[in-house]
Scaffold this motif. Structure first.
Motif, PDB file in Angstrom:
ATOM      1  N   SER A   1      37.951  69.351  61.370  1.00  0.00           N
ATOM      2  CA  SER A   1      37.981  67.843  61.561  1.00  0.00           C
ATOM      3  C   SER A   1      39.371  67.269  61.902  1.00  0.00           C
ATOM      4  CB  SER A   1      37.237  67.007  61.112  1.00  0.00           C
ATOM      5  OG  SER A   1      37.653  66.665  59.550  1.00  0.00           O
ATOM      6  N   PRO A   2      39.765  66.332  62.622  1.00  0.00           N
ATOM      7  CA  PRO A   2      41.285  65.744  62.610  1.00  0.00           C
ATOM      8  C   PRO A   2      41.794  65.350  61.418  1.00  0.00           C
ATOM      9  CG  PRO A   2      39.891  64.871  64.577  1.00  0.00           C
ATOM     10  CD  PRO A   2      38.921  65.676  63.490  1.00  0.00           C
ATOM     11  N   GLY A   3      41.057  64.691  60.656  1.00  0.00           N
ATOM     12  CA  GLY A   3      41.559  64.275  58.991  1.00  0.00           C
ATOM     13  C   GLY A   3      41.832  65.481  58.289  1.00  0.00           C
ATOM     14  N   LYS A   4      41.040  66.593  58.350  1.00  0.00           N
ATOM     15  CA  LYS A   4      41.456  67.652  57.419  1.00  0.00           C
ATOM     16  C   LYS A   4      42.423  68.614  57.844  1.00  0.00           C
ATOM     17  CE  LYS A   4      36.893  68.016  54.944  1.00  0.00           C
ATOM     18  NZ  LYS A   4      36.266  66.555  55.597  1.00  0.00           N
ATOM     19  N   LEU A   5      42.570  68.755  59.295  1.00  0.00           N
ATOM     20  CA  LEU A   5      43.627  69.317  59.866  1.00  0.00           C
ATOM     21  C   LEU A   5      44.989  68.250  59.726  1.00  0.00           C
ATOM     22  CD1 LEU A   5      42.411  70.237  63.378  1.00  0.00           C
ATOM     23  CD2 LEU A   5      42.987  71.835  61.477  1.00  0.00           C
ATOM     24  N   ARG A   6      44.909  67.080  59.686  1.00  0.00           N
ATOM     25  CA  ARG A   6      46.184  66.471  59.353  1.00  0.00           C
ATOM     26  C   ARG A   6      46.468  66.765  57.932  1.00  0.00           C
ATOM     27  NH1 ARG A   6      46.592  59.704  59.374  1.00  0.00           N
ATOM     28  NH2 ARG A   6      48.304  59.657  57.708  1.00  0.00           N
TER      29      ARG A   6
END
Length: 358
Positions: free
Chosen positions: A83-88
């Motif tokens: 997910s975007p947050g985890k990729l960040r």
């Protein structure tokens, strides 16, 4: 009375959702103790020549300290879903520290004349930085391993095949990434109930004798085999062994390491201790202690003869444990958070909540 219970329950549930999840003291204790063993093992390395006892201790520690760290890392990567947050967080917590410390270690090795002409290369991890690359690759592949029906046997097959492939080369230290992969995938496959099994009283009572037997076996093995099998960084051919021995030693090392990891986890306290909070800062201790270990050789700290006596080994062990403990403390983390755990909000789009479904 009943109305109070009905209306209070949702409020309590909402409050529970708002509170941050409480950290499990057991895992923080395990991470701290594992990072202490990593630092102690590195400190012992220059003392191995001429000391079969130190070599045996070194071999024993190397058989399980990184596997233990990787199994726990895999366990806490189970919820990675790209997910975007985890990729960040993957970028800020692994990619940025890798670039910073790979560059820093390169200049440090130039300064200490260990590799004076070494260029800065992000494709050839130096010293400790391989773990950041490995964890980045492993986490990216987590969704795939969660879809595989028998992930651990498949990961073991990948590791076994890697030992037969010297052409993999040093790019991103892929040999080590692939050969340590089964431990990460095993961590992904574990649940809380599996850790409760190794923490039973029976296992705790057996852990000490198993470590004693393992130390005797390591003492026997020191002059008879290469401990490089536990580094998982070379193919069988690069170790001067026949090709068939690579897959065999992969299975043998995996079995030995898992037994010792289980014994190590059995001895880890489950309650909060004075070092529990330090488990949150193990990445700092891991990345920073390497400068002192490498610098110690350049500065001649291993020169005094007394350091090569049993008393000297004990003193060095305590010193290494004290140093890495200090590097995991909150003041160090606050000072270096900008390079080890940067926010980098300016580099990413602001996350917008997804609309609720019908």
């Amino acid at each position: 009375m009943h109305e109070h219970l009905v209306t209070a329950a949702p409020r309590e549930g909402l409050a529970a959702r708002r509170r941050p999840a409480e950290r499990d003291a057991f895992f923080d204790n395990a991470k701290y103790l594992a990072i202490v063993l990593v630092a102690v093992g590195h400190a012992w390395e220059p003392l191995r020549d001429g000391s079969r006892g130190v070599s045996a201790l070194y071999l024993l520690v190397y058989a399980f300290h990184m596997p233990a760290f990787i199994v726990v890392s895999g366990y806490f990567s189970r919820n990675f879903d790209a997910s975007p947050g985890k990729l960040r967080r993957l970028v800020t917590g692994l990619v940025v520290p890798y670039v910073v410390f790979e560059t820093a270690y390169t200049f440090f090795t130039r300064w200490t004349d260990q590799e004076p002409g070494r260029p800065v290369s992000l494709l050839d991890p130096l010293y400790l930085t391989w773990f950041l690359v490995a964890l980045f690759v492993w986490r990216l592949t987590t969704p795939l391993w969660k879809r595989v029906r028998h992930p651990v046997p498949v990961a073991l097959a990948v590791a076994m095949l890697a030992t037969l492939t010297p052409s993999i080369g040093d790019d991103l230290d892929l040999q080590r990434v692939l050969q340590f992969l089964p431990y990460f995938v095993l961590g992904l496959s574990l649940g809380p109930e599996h850790f409760r099994l190794v923490r039973r009283r029976t296992v705790r009572l057996l852990a000490g004798p198993v470590f004693a037997v393992a130390l005797v076996a390591a003492y026997w093995a020191v002059p008879r085999m290469s401990g490089a099998w536990f580094y998982h960084r070379d193919s069988a051919r690069e170790l001067g062994a026949p090709g068939w021995s690579g897959p065999v030693m992969t299975l043998v090392a995996f079995g030995c390491s898992l037994v010792l990891v289980g014994c190590f986890l059995a001895l880890v306290p489950g309650r909060r201790t004075w070092f529990t909070a330090l488990g949150e800062g193990t990445l700092y201790g891991y990345l920073l202690h390497g400068f002192l270990v490498q610098g110690a050789r350049f500065w001649g700290w291993y020169g005094p003869p007394w350091l090569h006596t049993p008393l000297g080994v004990a003193a060095l062990t305590l010193a290494a444990a004290a140093v890495v403990t200090t590097l995991c403390t909150p003041p160090v983390r606050r000072a270096l958070r900008c390079v080890v755990e940067p926010e980098l909000r300016w580099a990413f789009h602001r996350e917008t909540p997804r609309p609720a479904g019908p």
